[in-house]
Scaffold this active site. Sequence first.
Site, PDB file in Angstrom:
ATOM      1  N   ARG A  50       0.839  -1.189   0.000  1.00  0.00           N
ATOM      2  CA  ARG A  50       0.000   0.000   0.000  1.00  0.00           C
ATOM      3  C   ARG A  50       0.877   1.243   0.000  1.00  0.00           C
ATOM      4  O   ARG A  50       1.117   1.849   1.043  1.00  0.00           O
ATOM      5  CB  ARG A  50      -0.926  -0.008   1.213  1.00  0.00           C
ATOM      6  N   ASP A  52       2.128   4.920  -0.075  1.00  0.00           N
ATOM      7  CA  ASP A  52       1.479   6.100   0.488  1.00  0.00           C
ATOM      8  C   ASP A  52       1.242   7.169  -0.566  1.00  0.00           C
ATOM      9  O   ASP A  52       1.749   7.090  -1.689  1.00  0.00           O
ATOM     10  CB  ASP A  52       2.346   6.693   1.604  1.00  0.00           C
ATOM     11  N   ARG A 212      11.203   5.877   4.523  1.00  0.00           N
ATOM     12  CA  ARG A 212      11.341   7.331   4.531  1.00  0.00           C
ATOM     13  C   ARG A 212      11.979   7.833   5.828  1.00  0.00           C
ATOM     14  O   ARG A 212      12.736   8.803   5.828  1.00  0.00           O
ATOM     15  CB  ARG A 212       9.983   7.983   4.292  1.00  0.00           C
TER      16      ARG A 212
END
Length: 260
Positions: A50, A52, A212
């Site tokens: 999934r 972002d 990230r």
Amino acid sequence: MRTFKLTLAYDGTDYAGWQRQHKAATIQAAVEAALRPIEGRPVTVHGAGRTDAGVHALGQVASVRLAHPLAPPALVRALNARLPPDVRALHAEQVADRFHARFDARGKVYRYRLAAGPVANPLDRRYVWHLPQPVDPAAMQAAGALLRGRHDFAAFQTAAGERGPGSTERTIAALRVVAEPGPAWSAAAGERCGGVIDVEVEGDGFLRHMVRTIVGTLVEVGRARRSVTDVAAVLASGRRARAGPTAPARGLFLVRVDYS
């Protein structure tokens, strides 16, 4: 009914991520909308991950069950005729009915792109995190090496209020920091646009915002705002507050999903 494995690429800039959402453009919804007139009924597409909002993909994988007798190459052509131009089907193949893009995935490779130089190349603006100050890729690589192996990555996941249930242990098989010159077509811009630094992370799975946050922490090492060894202390702490900032979504790419 047949099960298809789809390989997709997309520019995630204008999307609220992969997962279907109410009143928001998503990649899953775009693929399902393109498949509906082909199949003649609503279908559900399952993605391997999934991604972002704002995150891109070079090799996202999805699975879908279809009754239409289209051959895989024809399915790719039909999909691309109906998908928006920033989403492309790269490949389709018929697979065993039990195949599931998410649950059968064994690993993923993500790449984060940093642009180091006084001026950001405007043609890269949607796909890099611009760092006007110099960074040390060798220090970033040394710090990244401390994250390889199986660890509890709680310190590198999303904020506590947004965490999901389950284990925060993951295995990072490889982490590479590679400095590259800018592309040949940008040479006329001179040295001020600088080059690109790729941070590539390969693992068996990733927590939300994990890559990230790792990148944001490594950038602080590269800027000499924290030491190489401090990354090991962050990892051991299990506390998100000890890690660096979450790098912007625009620099992140899902490169590959592995199934063996």
